[in-house]
Design a protein around this motif. Structure first.
Motif, PDB file in Angstrom:
ATOM      1  N   LEU A 288       0.811  -1.220   0.000  1.00 15.11           N
ATOM      2  CA  LEU A 288       0.000   0.000   0.000  1.00 15.11           C
ATOM      3  C   LEU A 288       0.847   1.273   0.000  1.00 15.11           C
ATOM      4  O   LEU A 288       0.332   2.354  -0.303  1.00 15.11           O
ATOM      5  N   ARG A 289       2.113   1.144   0.383  1.00 17.14           N
ATOM      6  CA  ARG A 289       2.940   2.353   0.481  1.00 17.14           C
ATOM      7  C   ARG A 289       3.071   3.051  -0.890  1.00 17.14           C
ATOM      8  O   ARG A 289       2.974   4.277  -0.994  1.00 17.14           O
ATOM      9  N   THR A 290       3.287   2.267  -1.919  1.00 16.63           N
ATOM     10  CA  THR A 290       3.486   2.865  -3.253  1.00 16.63           C
ATOM     11  C   THR A 290       2.232   3.554  -3.774  1.00 16.63           C
ATOM     12  O   THR A 290       2.282   4.733  -4.179  1.00 16.63           O
ATOM     13  N   PRO A 291       1.060   2.914  -3.813  1.00 19.93           N
ATOM     14  CA  PRO A 291      -0.134   3.636  -4.301  1.00 19.93           C
ATOM     15  C   PRO A 291      -0.517   4.809  -3.416  1.00 19.93           C
ATOM     16  O   PRO A 291      -0.986   5.839  -3.921  1.00 19.93           O
ATOM     17  N   LEU A 292      -0.290   4.708  -2.112  1.00 15.24           N
ATOM     18  CA  LEU A 292      -0.602   5.841  -1.251  1.00 15.24           C
ATOM     19  C   LEU A 292       0.312   7.025  -1.555  1.00 15.24           C
ATOM     20  O   LEU A 292      -0.129   8.189  -1.559  1.00 15.24           O
ATOM     21  N   ALA A 293       1.583   6.717  -1.778  1.00 14.50           N
ATOM     22  CA  ALA A 293       2.504   7.797  -2.144  1.00 14.50           C
ATOM     23  C   ALA A 293       2.085   8.432  -3.464  1.00 14.50           C
ATOM     24  O   ALA A 293       2.167   9.666  -3.639  1.00 14.50           O
ATOM     25  N   ALA A 294       1.630   7.619  -4.420  1.00 15.68           N
ATOM     26  CA  ALA A 294       1.178   8.159  -5.699  1.00 15.68           C
ATOM     27  C   ALA A 294      -0.059   9.024  -5.528  1.00 15.68           C
ATOM     28  O   ALA A 294      -0.166  10.122  -6.107  1.00 15.68           O
ATOM     29  N   ILE A 295      -1.025   8.545  -4.734  1.00 23.59           N
ATOM     30  CA  ILE A 295      -2.252   9.323  -4.505  1.00 23.59           C
ATOM     31  C   ILE A 295      -1.917  10.660  -3.853  1.00 23.59           C
ATOM     32  O   ILE A 295      -2.417  11.724  -4.260  1.00 23.59           O
ATOM     33  N   ARG A 296      -1.054  10.597  -2.856  1.00 22.00           N
ATOM     34  CA  ARG A 296      -0.695  11.837  -2.170  1.00 22.00           C
ATOM     35  C   ARG A 296       0.057  12.791  -3.110  1.00 22.00           C
ATOM     36  O   ARG A 296      -0.154  14.012  -3.094  1.00 22.00           O
ATOM     37  N   GLY A 297       0.946  12.217  -3.931  1.00 22.62           N
ATOM     38  CA  GLY A 297       1.695  13.059  -4.860  1.00 22.62           C
ATOM     39  C   GLY A 297       0.794  13.743  -5.877  1.00 22.62           C
ATOM     40  O   GLY A 297       0.946  14.945  -6.160  1.00 22.62           O
ATOM     41  N   TYR A 298      -0.186  12.992  -6.440  1.00 22.73           N
ATOM     42  CA  TYR A 298      -1.090  13.595  -7.415  1.00 22.73           C
ATOM     43  C   TYR A 298      -1.973  14.646  -6.758  1.00 22.73           C
ATOM     44  O   TYR A 298      -2.308  15.676  -7.373  1.00 22.73           O
ATOM     45  N   ALA A 299      -2.366  14.407  -5.490  1.00 22.14           N
ATOM     46  CA  ALA A 299      -3.178  15.408  -4.793  1.00 22.14           C
ATOM     47  C   ALA A 299      -2.382  16.683  -4.575  1.00 22.14           C
ATOM     48  O   ALA A 299      -2.906  17.803  -4.764  1.00 22.14           O
ATOM     49  N   LEU A 301       0.119  17.630  -6.410  1.00 20.82           N
ATOM     50  CA  LEU A 301       0.336  18.230  -7.728  1.00 20.82           C
ATOM     51  C   LEU A 301      -0.886  19.045  -8.158  1.00 20.82           C
ATOM     52  O   LEU A 301      -0.752  20.146  -8.724  1.00 20.82           O
ATOM     53  N   THR A 302      -2.070  18.508  -7.867  1.00 20.37           N
ATOM     54  CA  THR A 302      -3.291  19.248  -8.228  1.00 20.37           C
ATOM     55  C   THR A 302      -3.395  20.534  -7.438  1.00 20.37           C
ATOM     56  O   THR A 302      -3.801  21.583  -7.967  1.00 20.37           O
ATOM     57  N   ARG A 303      -3.030  20.484  -6.162  1.00 21.33           N
ATOM     58  CA  ARG A 303      -3.102  21.681  -5.327  1.00 21.33           C
ATOM     59  C   ARG A 303      -2.111  22.744  -5.788  1.00 21.33           C
ATOM     60  O   ARG A 303      -2.378  23.948  -5.690  1.00 21.33           O
ATOM     61  N   ARG A 304      -0.960  22.320  -6.291  1.00 24.93           N
ATOM     62  CA  ARG A 304       0.067  23.278  -6.715  1.00 24.93           C
ATOM     63  C   ARG A 304      -0.118  23.757  -8.170  1.00 24.93           C
ATOM     64  O   ARG A 304       0.653  24.594  -8.640  1.00 24.93           O
ATOM     65  N   SER A 305      -1.077  23.158  -8.847  1.00 24.40           N
ATOM     66  CA  SER A 305      -1.276  23.542 -10.251  1.00 24.40           C
ATOM     67  C   SER A 305      -1.744  24.995 -10.335  1.00 24.40           C
ATOM     68  O   SER A 305      -2.492  25.491  -9.476  1.00 24.40           O
ATOM     69  N   SER A 306      -1.303  25.678 -11.400  1.00 24.00           N
ATOM     70  CA  SER A 306      -1.683  27.082 -11.592  1.00 24.00           C
ATOM     71  C   SER A 306      -3.076  27.230 -12.194  1.00 24.00           C
ATOM     72  O   SER A 306      -3.646  28.327 -12.190  1.00 24.00           O
ATOM     73  N   ASP A 307      -3.600  26.128 -12.729  1.00 28.37           N
ATOM     74  CA  ASP A 307      -4.931  26.178 -13.305  1.00 28.37           C
ATOM     75  C   ASP A 307      -5.976  26.305 -12.208  1.00 28.37           C
ATOM     76  O   ASP A 307      -5.844  25.732 -11.120  1.00 28.37           O
ATOM     77  N   GLU A 308      -7.003  27.057 -12.527  1.00 29.03           N
ATOM     78  CA  GLU A 308      -8.083  27.223 -11.578  1.00 29.03           C
ATOM     79  C   GLU A 308      -8.958  25.963 -11.566  1.00 29.03           C
ATOM     80  O   GLU A 308      -9.264  25.390 -12.621  1.00 29.03           O
ATOM     81  N   VAL A 309      -9.298  25.533 -10.365  1.00 32.59           N
ATOM     82  CA  VAL A 309     -10.189  24.371 -10.204  1.00 32.59           C
ATOM     83  C   VAL A 309     -11.384  24.819  -9.378  1.00 32.59           C
ATOM     84  O   VAL A 309     -11.285  25.747  -8.561  1.00 32.59           O
ATOM     85  N   PRO A 310     -12.527  24.200  -9.639  1.00 35.26           N
ATOM     86  CA  PRO A 310     -13.711  24.573  -8.849  1.00 35.26           C
ATOM     87  C   PRO A 310     -13.448  24.361  -7.344  1.00 35.26           C
ATOM     88  O   PRO A 310     -12.670  23.485  -6.945  1.00 35.26           O
ATOM     89  N   PRO A 311     -14.090  25.149  -6.476  1.00 37.35           N
ATOM     90  CA  PRO A 311     -13.853  25.022  -5.024  1.00 37.35           C
ATOM     91  C   PRO A 311     -14.158  23.631  -4.480  1.00 37.35           C
ATOM     92  O   PRO A 311     -13.449  23.115  -3.626  1.00 37.35           O
TER      93      PRO A 311
END
Length: 507
Positions: A288-299, A301-311
Motif C-alpha cells: 500500500l505504500r506505493t499507491p498511497l505515495a502516488a495518490i498523495r503526490g497527485y493530490a 500536484l493538483t493543489r500546486r497547479s496554476s490552473d483554476e479548479v472549482p472550489p
C-alpha cells in the motif's frame, strides 16, 4: 461497632496426604479402643467369675460346722462362722445373723492365728457398712457393693441349715488392680502402635502420592509458559511411568497428556493463523505504500497547479491528500508492528534519553499549545541501549496520547529518573482519566477509549500498542495507572549495558 468475622481455624489437615494419614490414624485409634474395651469387659467378666467361684467356696466353708479341735470362742465374742473355719483368705468379710437376731461380723486379718488368748482374728465392720450388708437379700446371688472406706466387695448372702443368715464377701481390689494394669499396658502399647503406624503410613502415603506430585509439577511447568503470545513449544508431558491406565493416578496422567496434546495442537494452529495474519498485514502494508505515495503526490500536484479548479474539487483533493497522509501513517505503524512481531529490530546502541525526551516535549508543545507541558529531567544525561527512532516514537506516542485524550488546559508532566540500574520514564496528566473497563485493554491494538476522554483529533488506535511492542523489544516494561484527575504511564528500561537477548540486525 460490629467486628469482622474471624476465619475458621482448621483442626484437620487440608492436603490429601494429611487427610489420608489422619484418617488412617483415626481408624487405628478406633480399632484399638474397641479392642481395648472388649478386652477389659471380657477380662472383668472372667475375673469376676473366678472370684465368684472363690466366694462360693468361702461361703460353703462358712456354713459347715467347725471341725473338732478348732478354737472355741466365748459366747458373744466369736467371729462369724465364715471366719471361724480354716482356709479363708485374708480380707474375707463375714456377717452372721443368728436366729435370735444376734449379729456377729468381722473382716479377717492377715498374720493372725486364732487362739483362746487371741480370739479375734478380725476387725469389726463399721456400723454404716454393716447396715448396708444386712439389707442384702439372702438369695444366694452374687452382688458387687461399695463399702466406702472398706472398698469394693463381692458378697453373697445364704441361709444356713440352723436358720441363721451368713453373708460372705471377698474384696474386688485385686480385680480392679488387674484391670487397671491391663488398661495401662494396652494403652501404652496402642499409643506406640499408633505412632509407629502413623510413621509407616505417612511414608507409604508419601510414596504412593509421588505420581500426583510429579503431575502437579508438570502442571506448574505448563502454567509458567507464556501461552498467550508467540510460538509455544509445549513439550512438557507427564512421565510415562505415571500414565498407567490400570491405576487411578495413571488415568489422570494419561488424560492430562491427552489434554496437553490438544492444547499444543491448538497453540500451533493459533500461531500459524497469527503468522499468516501478520504476514498478510506486512505484505499489504508494504504494497500500500506505493499507491498511497502516488495518490498523495497527485493530490499535491493538483493543489500546486496554476490552473483554476472549482472550489468543491479543491476541497475534495485537499481531503484526499489529508486522508492519504493519515493512511500512510497507519501503514507505517502497521509495518513497524509487523517488524517487531517478527523479531526484526534495528541496531541497538546507547541513546541519550534525556535529549530525546526534551525534543519530544518541545514538539508536543508546538503541536498542543493549549496544554501545559512540564519537564522533570536530571542534569546529567541518562543513557539507554536501543533504537533512537523507535524510542523517540515511544515518547511521542505517550505525549500525543495525553494531548489527544485530555481537554485544553490539562497539565502533562514528563519525568526521567534512574534507580538500581533502571531508567524510568513517566508521563502523567491531570485529565479525566481512563475508564476502568478500558484499562485492561489500553495496550491492545486498535483499542480506543470512550467519550469520557476527549477525541478532538483522530487516532489509529495503534499508538499505545506500538509503545508496548517497542518497550518489550527493548526488554523494558510499561504500566498504566489511572483515576479521575490523574493518569500515569510509566516505562522502565534496563541498564545501558546491552544484553545477549538484544538482536543486532540492520533493517
Amino acid at each position: 461497632m460490629s467486628s469482622s468475622p474471624q476465619p475458621r481455624r482448621r483442626f484437620l489437615p487440608s492436603s490429601l496426604r494429611g487427610k489420608l494419614i489422619a484418617q488412617l490414624i483415626a481408624l487405628l485409634a478406633v480399632v484399638c479402643l474397641v479392642v481395648g474395651v472388649v478386652t477389659e469387659v471380657a477380662l472383668r467378666s472372667f475375673l469376676l467369675h473366678q472370684l465368684d467361684d472363690r466366694l462360693s467356696a468361702a461361703s460353703d466353708r462358712g456354713t459347715r460346722p467347725p471341725p473338732p479341735g478348732t478354737v472355741q470362742f466365748p459366747p458373744g465374742q466369736r467371729p462369724p462362722d465364715s471366719l471361724r473355719v480354716p482356709g479363708q483368705g485374708i480380707g474375707t468379710l463375714g456377717v452372721l445373723v443368728e436366729p435370735d437376731g444376734a449379729v456377729h461380723s468381722g473382716i479377717l486379718l492377715g498374720g493372725v492365728v486364732p487362739s483362746p488368748e487371741n480370739p479375734f482374728p478380725s476387725h469389726p465392720i463399721p456400723q454404716a457398712q454393716l447396715q448396708q450388708l444386712l439389707q442384702l437379700p439372702s438369695d444366694s446371688r452374687f452382688h458387687s457393693v461399695d463399702l466406702g472406706a472398706l472398698g469394693d466387695y463381692r458378697v453373697v448372702s445364704v441361709r444356713t441349715p440352723v436358720g441363721s443368715v451368713l453373708t460372705t464377701g471377698l474384696p474386688l481390689a485385686d480385680v480392679t488392680a488387674t484391670l487397671w494394669q491391663l488398661g495401662l499396658i494396652f494403652g501404652a502399647v496402642a499409643l506406640g502402635g499408633l505412632l509407629l503406624a502413623g510413621g509407616i503410613g505417612a511414608a507409604t502415603v508419601r510414596r504412593t502420592m509421588r505420581p500426583l506430585d510429579r503431575l502437579a509439577h508438570t502442571a506448574s511447568q505448563v502454567s509458567e509458559l507464556p501461552l498467550d503470545r508467540g510460538e509455544v513449544a509445549l513439550r512438557v508431558r507427564v512421565p510415562e511411568a505415571d500414565t498407567d491406565p490400570r491405576t487411578e493416578v495413571g488415568k489422570v496422567g494419561a488424560a492430562f497428556n491427552r489434554m496437553l496434546g490438544h492444547v499444543a495442537a491448538a497453540l500451533t494452529a493459533r500461531q500459524e493463523s497469527e503468522s499468516r495474519v501478520r504476514q498478510f498485514v506486512a505484505d499489504a502494508s508494504h504494497e500500500l505504500r506505493t499507491p498511497l505515495a502516488a495518490i498523495r503526490g497527485y493530490a499535491e500536484l493538483t493543489r500546486r497547479s496554476s490552473d483554476e479548479v472549482p472550489p468543491e474539487i479543491a476541497f475534495a483533493m485537499h481531503r484526499v491528500e489529508s486522508e492519504s497522509a493519515r493512511m500512510t501513517t497507519l501503514v507505517e505503524e502497521l509495518l513497524l508492528l509487523a517488524r517487531l512481531d517478527a523479531g526484526r529490530h534495528r541496531v541497538y546502541e546507547p541513546v541519550d534519553l534525556t535529549r530525546l525526551v526534551m525534543d519530544a516535549v518541545a514538539d508536543s508543545h508546538a503541536a498542543g499549545p493549549d496544554h501545559k507541558w512540564l519537564l522533570e529531567v536530571p542534569p546529567e544525561p541518562l543513557l539507554v541501549v536501543g533504537d533512537s527512532d523507535q524510542l523517540h516514537q515511544v515518547v511521542l506516542n505517550l505525549l500525543n496520547n495525553a494531548r489527544t485524550h485530555t481537554p485544553p488546559g490539562t497539565t502533562v508532566t514528563t519525568a526521567l529518573s534512574t534507580k538500581d540500574g533502571q531508567t524510568t520514564l513517566t508521563v502523567r496528566d491531570n485529565g479525566p482519566g481512563i475508564p476502568e473497563s478500558v484499562l485492561p485493554e489500553v495496550f491492545e491494538r486498535f483499542a480506543r477509549g470512550d467519550t469520557s476522554r476527549s477525541r478532538a483529533a483522530g487516532s489509529t488506535g495503534l499508538g499505545l500498542a506500538i509503545v508496548a511492542a517497542v518497550v518489550g523489544a527493548h526488554q523494558g516494561e510499561v504500566t498504566v495507572r489511572s483515576a479521575p484527575g490523574r493518569t500515569e504511564f510509566r516505562v522502565r528500561f534496563p541498564a545501558e549495558k546491552p544484553t545477549e537477548d538484544f538482536t543486532h540486525v540492520n533493517q
